[in-house]
Design an enzyme around this catalytic site. Structure first.
Site: not given
Ligand code: GUN
Length: 293
Positions: A52, A96, A119
């Protein structure tokens, strides 16, 4: 059979974002800024957050990584969320998941300002999404919609079978594809661990979305000829022949299912890359105040 190339599609979309960022910059505007909070040492989470942050650099965004030890208290994490909520330089941020067991994930998600929730995990965004209002749509479902749209795959009146009912993928994509929308108007069946005779359900799918997190779960005789397959799984399986000692496979047995498919997403190189790109799209929307003017 056409392979839906998530790598190429994400590069195309990233180029579009980079051009917008360059235009914002040229006009003297503020560069979009995404922050990511990473707690602990989960290798998959580290890899996702790394990807990211790198993607932010690629498109010219500002990015901030807030890294904390797994021993952080819930209160300390909530304070970080509050600081990011208040920080006018941050347009959007993510925490995350998964978080260590002693931290209540729902409490953390509820603490995020919905206007910065790129998100799309906050119930305000989820509720707005479900009612067809402007909202941040979580990255994986948003990436799937982009793939279907940009490959001109018809969805109107199709039967879509979703395997897995997670809050992040299965449930939101089943709502989105059933909605009256450009990519939508499907008849959706949402299946899960208590579904009776799952292969009988998946065999009815014109569009099959697999999001259960079980390696190569969907077999060749579970699908009909011409099916469109979106494989959301990213599973590590042991592979002594690989340098890393593992390789990535999806939730679909690609070798068996691909020959019967009209379109299929590979793993790696499919949905995963689109997920990161969707997060960038949401961050740009946050910076432009498109969802919450
Ligand atoms: N863990 C697995 N996929 C994601 C996601 O898209 N965003 C976040 N914050 N955590 C995750």
């Amino acid at each position: 059979m056409t392979i839906i190339d998530g790598k190429q599609l994400s590069e195309t979309i990233k180029l579009e974002i980079a051009q917008e960022v360059a235009a914002i910059k040229a006009a003297g505007g503020k560069i979009p800024h995404l922050a990511a909070v990473l707690v602990g040492e989960n290798p998959a989470s580290q890899a996702y957050v790394g990807s990211k942050v790198r993607s932010c650099e690629q498109v010219g965004f500002q990015s901030t990584l807030v890294k904390r030890d797994a021993s952080i208290s819930e209160q300390e994490l909530l304070s970080i969320v509050d600081e990011l909520n208040q920080d006018p330089s941050v347009d959007g941020f993510i925490v995350q998941l998964p978080l260590p067991g002693h931290i209540d994930e729902n409490k953390v998600i509820l603490a995020i300002d919905p206007r910065k929730d790129v998100d799309g995990f906050h119930p305000v965004n989820f509720g707005r999404m479900a009612q067809g209002m402007p909202s941040f749509v979580s990255a994986t479902p948003y990436g799937i919609l982009q793939m279907l749209e940009r490959y001109n795959i018809p969805t109107d009146g199709k039967h879509c079978v979703v395997v897995g009912r997670s809050n992040i993928v299965g449930t939101p994509i089943s709502i989105l594809l059933s909605r009256k929308a450009k990519v939508g108007n499907c008849t959706v069946t949402l299946t899960h661990s208590r579904t009776k005779d799952l292969p009988a359900e998946t065999r009815r799918a014109d569009i099959l979305i697999a999001a259960i997190g079980i390696p190569e779960f969907v077999k060749g005789d579970w699908v009909k000829e011409g099916v469109v397959v979106i494989d959301v799984g990213i599973n590590r399986i042991e592979d002594p022949a690989s340098k890393k000692g593992y390789r990535l496979v999806g939730d679909v047995d690609f070798e068996q299912v691909a020959p019967k498919s009209s379109y299929i997403t590979p793993v790696p190189g499919g949905v995963g890359l689109m997920t990161v790109t969707s997060l960038l799209m949401n961050t740009l929307k946050a910076a432009k105040k498109e969802i919450y003017p």
